[in-house]
Structures are given as C-alpha cells and as structure tokens.
Design a protein around this motif. Structure first.
Motif, mmCIF file in Angstrom:
data_model
loop_
_atom_site.group_PDB
_atom_site.id
_atom_site.type_symbol
_atom_site.label_atom_id
_atom_site.label_comp_id
_atom_site.label_asym_id
_atom_site.label_seq_id
_atom_site.Cartn_x
_atom_site.Cartn_y
_atom_site.Cartn_z
ATOM 1 N N ASP A 45 17.208 38.049 113.743
ATOM 2 C CA ASP A 45 17.462 38.608 115.083
ATOM 3 C C ASP A 45 16.403 39.643 115.451
ATOM 4 O O ASP A 45 16.707 40.696 116.027
ATOM 5 N N GLY A 46 15.143 39.358 115.096
ATOM 6 C CA GLY A 46 14.047 40.223 115.478
ATOM 7 C C GLY A 46 13.891 41.466 114.645
ATOM 8 O O GLY A 46 13.103 42.357 114.996
ATOM 9 N N SER A 47 14.591 41.579 113.488
ATOM 10 C CA SER A 47 14.498 42.777 112.658
ATOM 11 C C SER A 47 14.457 42.378 111.192
ATOM 12 O O SER A 47 15.035 41.359 110.786
ATOM 13 N N PHE A 48 13.778 43.198 110.387
ATOM 14 C CA PHE A 48 13.707 42.963 108.949
ATOM 15 C C PHE A 48 14.770 43.748 108.183
ATOM 16 O O PHE A 48 14.780 43.741 106.960
ATOM 17 N N GLY A 49 15.641 44.456 108.893
ATOM 18 C CA GLY A 49 16.694 45.226 108.233
ATOM 19 C C GLY A 49 16.611 46.690 108.605
ATOM 20 O O GLY A 49 16.496 47.059 109.780
ATOM 21 N N SER A 50 16.663 47.555 107.592
ATOM 22 C CA SER A 50 16.612 48.990 107.812
ATOM 23 C C SER A 50 15.207 49.415 108.213
ATOM 24 O O SER A 50 14.258 48.619 108.213
ATOM 25 N N LEU A 51 15.067 50.710 108.555
ATOM 26 C CA LEU A 51 13.751 51.227 108.911
ATOM 27 C C LEU A 51 12.770 51.073 107.755
ATOM 28 O O LEU A 51 11.611 50.697 107.956
ATOM 29 N N GLU A 52 13.232 51.356 106.546
ATOM 30 C CA GLU A 52 12.352 51.236 105.378
ATOM 31 C C GLU A 52 11.930 49.792 105.165
ATOM 32 O O GLU A 52 10.755 49.511 104.881
ATOM 33 N N GLU A 53 12.865 48.850 105.312
ATOM 34 C CA GLU A 53 12.540 47.438 105.138
ATOM 35 C C GLU A 53 11.605 46.948 106.237
ATOM 36 O O GLU A 53 10.708 46.126 105.981
ATOM 37 N N ASN A 54 11.800 47.437 107.447
ATOM 38 C CA ASN A 54 10.885 47.082 108.538
ATOM 39 C C ASN A 54 9.481 47.588 108.254
ATOM 40 O O ASN A 54 8.498 46.881 108.491
#
Length: 692
Positions: A45-54
């Motif tokens: 959904d356009g995201s890799f997860g948390s901020l750290e994972e992004n």
C-alpha cells in the motif's frame, strides 16, 4: 543400473562439495544484490512499514542506484511531512523522517525546520542517554544537509556529555546508569561526536578529539577474526536484550569511524588491512535474507567505499576451479567493494602451495598480465608447470602511485584456495587369475579402461584374482585419487567392495578367494566386476564394467552365515505395474420389449381401477369438518397421505430401501395420530346425526 547411478552420483556430490567449500566467497556488489533488494524491499500500500523500515529500503535503493516507485515516494512524502510537522514526534521518529526527506526531497516549509531545530536542541539539553543524543544530533545534521543554517548551541558541553560515557577499552555505555560497555554503542557515539563537530559553530577542544582517536585505536584492538582472515566486531558481554550480533555491531562501528574520519582533519591510525578485513566480512555474507541485514551490509560497504581512512581493494577470482585440459587462464579481478575500477597497480602470484606437498611453495613470483578491455589480470597456467590438485595461491597487490598508497588498502598478501583439474591417463591395466603369490598367472588379460570391457574369468577358492593399473597426471606424475575401488556383485545382487591401494607407481589388488569364502557366503556362480576411480581434480572419473568371474567355492558348513537379504529395488516396488486387462461377462438375455410394456400396463391397472372407483362412488367435501381444530387434523391427515405417495415416488427415483423405511416409519406415526383424531371426529358427528 540404479545402484551404478547412485554410486556415480555420490562421486559427483563429493566433487561438488570439495569445489563449493573452497570457492572464493568474496565478490564485490553486483547485479545479484540489486535483484535481491527488489525482492526483499516490497512496498505494501505504498509503504515499507515503519519509519525505520522505510529509511532502510529507500537508503538501500539510493546506494544501489535503483529506481523508486513514484506513488510510493509521494505517499511516503505525505507521511514524512506530517511526522516532521507534528509536535508529538519523538527524536527517533524525527531522525528517520528527516533522513528519508533527504533522500526523497519532499517539499517542507522552512518554518517547520525552524520548529524542529528548536525541538531537537531542547532534546539534546535534556537528554540522559546516548541514543537520545544520537537521534537528536542526527536530526540536526539532516536539517543542515537541506541547506539550513544549524549551529549546536552548546557543542562543547554535548561533546563532553557523550565522551563521559566512554570506557577505557574503546567501548561506550548507553547511559550513566548502565555499567556495561558496548561495542555497538561505541559506533553510535562516534557518529554522534562526528555530528557535534559538524554542527559546532567554533573550534572544539582538540585535546578531546585526540582522546577520541585513541579510543578508536583501542576499539580496533578488540576486533575479532575468522579463520579465513575476515575481521568483525562483536559485543564483549552478550546480553539477550541488547545483543545486536556481529553484522549490526560491525555496521555501527564502520558508520561511526568513517563519519568521524570524514569531519576530522587528521588521519586516523587504523591499519589498512583491518579495513580490508571488515570489507571482506561484509562481502562474505553473500545475500542476506532479512531487510535489516541487507541494509546493514549495503550501508557499511557504502561507508567503506568512500571513507577517508582506507578504501579496500577486493581481490576475487571469477573461478577457483581451473582446467589444465582446457588450458584455462588464471584470472583475477581487483575492484572496490562496489566494483569500481581500481587505480593502476600490479598483481603478482608470489607463491603457490600444494595441499599435498609440505616442502614449501612450488612456484614463486609470477606477474599477472592486465587486460585493459575487460579489467582483468590473467596468467596462463600451463607454463607454470603446476600439476592437478588443490593449491593455495598467494597474491600480492602493489600500487604504482605512492599517492594511492595512503588512499587504498590492498591488505598485503592475500590467499585463495583453488583447484587445478585435468584428464588423468590410465594405462598398463591388467587382470588375471593365479594359483599363488609366487606362481605364474594362468589367465592374464590386458584392459582398456577408456571404455567398458567384457573379460571372462573363472577361478576356484584356491586361486587369486590380480588387478593392476597406473594413473598418471598430465605432467607425468603418479596420481592418487580419492576413491579407487573394485566392486564384485553376485548374481543374487550381493555386493563386495574392495579398496585398491597404490604401491610405488602402480595400483594393485590381489584377492585371495580362500580367505574370502566366508565373506562371500560360499556363494558360487557369476560375479560382475566393476572398477571405480574418482577424484575432485580428475576430469575423467569413471565407473567401468570389466566383465565377470565365475567362482567355484566349496559348499557352506552347517553354521555358515547366510547372505543378507537384499533391499527390494524401489523401481520394482513403486514403478508401474503390469497392465491388467479384464473382460466383463456377457450380459444376460433380456425379455422382449412387448412383454415389459405389458407388465407395466398390469402394474398401472390397479391405479386406474382406483380412479374409476372414485368416479363411480362420487367425491364431495360435505363431510369435511367445519370447526377449526377438526379441520386442521383433517388437512394434516390428507397431507400425510400425500407425503407417503411422494415418498414412494422418491424411492422409485432416488432413495434406497433403508432410508425410505426410516422416513415411512416417522410418517406412519404422524398419520396414526392425526388420522385417529380425524376419524374420531367423523364418528362423533355421525352419532349425533343419527341421534337427531
């Protein structure tokens, strides 16, 4: 045949294991890493997860120069702007949000940066742990990288606050309440100190910077090593809660050291071979299976690729198996960790050690020629006069320009294990039967082991089987393979395997049948003969059928051991069975069609008679009850009769006898009850009518 294929498969497996275990695992970053990154980092959904994972995903794509999805970047930017502008965001969230913003270049108003600057400055003043300082300082650095003027208000105080957590062994504590020192924390502390130097408005205390340099030297004194020479950092005290592992710990140290070296005017006193050992450690991992490990590997190698201490030069062999038959060339690549071209240098094959000989190197000091078109150093192996076998190749890299010596790390001499394979000559092969060791051979035949033969021999228990042959390497030396076996298989599938030993320059085997009668279970008859010769360095390993020997052994005594039961061939047990052809019996003769129709007419005739009777007698509803309760029972009674008729139809079309009887029993009880109430009402009505 299946056993032969299994035995040959075992030889191939042994060779493959030998080659794989000695293959060079040090390879620069290649397209394989880029493909693995696209498989590991998949947005949802356009995201890799948390901020750290992004951040880990986007930073990996940035280092590997991979294209990002526009929709993913747009959605991430929306989230980043919201996080940075939020007054409730913590220092850690701001740290990763600002780093992501540096990669994506999201549109953020300068006033928001001013608010974040004030918030992070306040967090640094109130920080009571190393990680709080690390995230806050890192966030300010990200703002500065965006072109905003950021100056740390109390740089000296912050520097001393971080330095106060250092230990005498070069490690750092996470906070003042934590007595245990950590190597992972040391990397974070060095990166934070580098940020303080970058954000300082004026000159810092140079004596403190010199102390930090000594701490780095002490930290590298604790570096650990694997047997292959690769170097890594690990925690001194393993804590199940805070333990990070060698990869994460080494990544933290590399990031901290390279960041500190980048802002320091002087040069750190770190040997180049240690930087090379760390690079070899990260490259020897191959392709990590988790996103965090993959990010740590790529980020660490990126730091080593552009550091001010020593840029490692990686020596790798495209193939560690070289063929004398194909006249292969010894090829060596020298690149940086990301495959960039190395500066002008010379590669020498300084020594070659044989795994068999202990007399020292078999070759010394041969310079490899440089192919500028393919950027590969090569050397023909035939003039080296090196025979087949396993060797340790020792290379030395020499830089041409003295200026590059201070920039690149070559690691001095580097060793690589390699195999030289070739076609082994098999000759002077003979087989025969003799009466005794000293007697002459009665039947002696020469063999051509380049193909299957069909030797016919016969012997009794007082005779011996003799087999001899020679194996010679391409350089004329005696070759001793890993496996030299003779296999005798009785017609009952009982097998016997004998190891053939070498004597002088010849392989020789003498089978005394008198001493083998018990091992052969006194089984006379035909024995097939097979010769197995195989080695990892032998390109023409073989399983050769030699023929058979007809043995005449004495009768077994009463208490002699019986041959073991042979395992059933899986192909015979689980393979296709013989096709079964079945012919059904001829169908019985059926009656004529006219007779069947006449029987059907007779079956329907009672129903016709019933209908005619109803017409003759007349049907009316004058006696149907008018009261509610009797009328209900009468309706249920007729419905039950209709259900019984419907059940007969279903029995004829679909139901079996047992199911029909069960349903009929339930309907019968129902009809008995409602029918009794209906008939009772009719009888009562009839009695009243007569009385009236």
């Amino acid at each position: 045949m299946a056993r032969d294929l299994g035995f040959l498969g075992l030889l191939v497996l042994i060779c493959a294991i030998c080659f794989a275990s000695n293959a060079s695992g040090i390879r620069p970053i290649s397209d394989a890493h880029r493909s693995a990154a696209l498989e590991l980092f998949v947005p949802i959904d356009g995201s890799f997860g948390s901020l750290e994972e992004n951040y880990e995903a986007l930073r990996t794509f940035q280092v590997l120069k991979l294209e990002r999805s526009i929709e993913t970047s747009r959605k991430t930017c929306v989230d980043i702007v919201e996080r940075i502008g939020s007054s409730t965001s913590k220092s850690k969230d701001l740290f990763y949000a600002l780093r992501i913003n540096n990669i994506l270049g999201c549109q953020i108003h300068s006033s928001i940066y001013d608010d974040v600057d004030s918030k992070l400055q306040a967090a640094i003043k109130n920080a009571n742990s190393l990680l709080e300082l690390y995230y806050s300082i890192g966030g300010l650095l990200s703002i500065k990288d965006q072109g905003h003027d950021v100056i740390l208000s109390d740089a000296d105080g912050t520097f001393h606050a971080i330095k106060a957590l250092s230990q005498s062994d070069g490690r750092w504590r996470y906070d003042t309440n934590n007595a245990e020192s950590s190597t992972f924390a040391a990397g974070k502390a060095l990166e934070a100190l580098a940020g303080v130097i970058s954000l300082a408005g004026g000159e810092l205390d140079q004596s403190m910077i010199g102390i930090v340099k000594n701490d780095i030297a002490k930290l590298f004194d604790s570096i650990k090593s694997y047997d292959d020479g690769t170097l890594y950092f690990d925690e001194k005290h393993v804590d199940a809660v805070d333990y990070k592992g060698p990869l994460a710990t080494s990544t933290s140290v590399v990031q901290g050291v390279t960041a500190f070296a980048a802002v320091n005017s002087g040069k750190l006193n770190i040997p180049g071979d240690k930087m090379l050992g760390l690079a070899n450690f990260f490259l020897s991992i191959g392709l990590p299976g988790s996103t965090t490990d993959f990010f740590n590997q790529i980020e660490s190698l990126s730091c080593l690729e552009n550091n001010r201490v020593s840029i490692p030069l990686i020596l790798s062999l495209p193939a560690t198996v070289l063929s004398l038959t194909s006249k292969d060339q010894l090829k060596v690549e020298v690149t940086t960790v990301f495959g960039s071209a190395a500066p002008p240098l010379t590669v020498n094959l300084v020594q070659v050690f044989s795994s068999v000989s202990k007399d020292g190197p078999v070759l010394e000091n041969k310079e490899l020629q440089f192919d500028s078109e393919n950027a590969i150093y090569y050397l023909d192996i035939l003039p080296l006069k090196i025979d087949v076998g396993k060797y340790t190749l020792v290379f030395q890299i020499s830089l041409h320009d003295s200026e590059h010596v201070n920039i690149y790390a070559t690691g001095g001499r580097q060793s690589v294990v390699s195999y030289l394979t070739g076609s082994i000559k098999v000759d002077k092969a003979e087989i025969g039967i003799s009466d005794s060791d000293a007697a002459s051979v009665e039947s002696k035949q020469k063999l051509d082991l380049s193909k299957d033969t069909s030797v016919l021999l016969s012997a009794n228990h007082l005779q011996k089987l003799r087999l001899s042959f020679q194996l010679t390497t391409p350089l004329g030396h005696t070759f001793k393979p890993h496996q030299v076996l003779l296999k005798l298989r009785h017609e009952t599938k009982v097998e016997h395997i004998f190891v053939i030993e070498s004597s002088a320059r010849q392989f020789k085997l003498v089978l005394d049948f008198l001493g083998l009668v018990e091992r052969f279970y006194y089984l006379s008859g035909r024995y097939d003969i097979e010769l197995v010769v195989g080695d990892a360095a032998m390109e023409n390993s073989f399983i050769r059928a030699l023929g058979y020997v007809d043995l005449d052994l004495p009768e077994p005594p009463e208490k002699a051991a019986r041959p073991p039961l042979q395992a059933l061939d899986p192909y015979l047990r689980f393979g296709p069975k013989q096709e079964i052809s079945h012919i059904f019996r001829a169908p019985e003769k059926k009656p004529p069609k006219e007779l069947s129709l006449a029987f059907l007419a007779l079956t329907v005739l009672p129903l016709v008679g019933f209908l005619l009777g109803l017409i003759h007698l007349g049907v009316n509803l004058k006696a149907f009850p008018s009261s509610a309760v009797p009328a209900a029972f009468s309706i249920l009674f007729h419905a039950g009769i209709a259900a019984v008729l419907l059940l007969y139809v279903l029995f004829w079309l679909k139901l079996d006898l047992f199911t029909t009887l069960k349903i009929l029993g339930l309907l019968g009880v129902f009809l008995l009850f409602v029918g009794h109430r209906t008939l009772s009402h009719l009888a009562s009505a009839s009695t009243k009518q007569k009385a009236a």
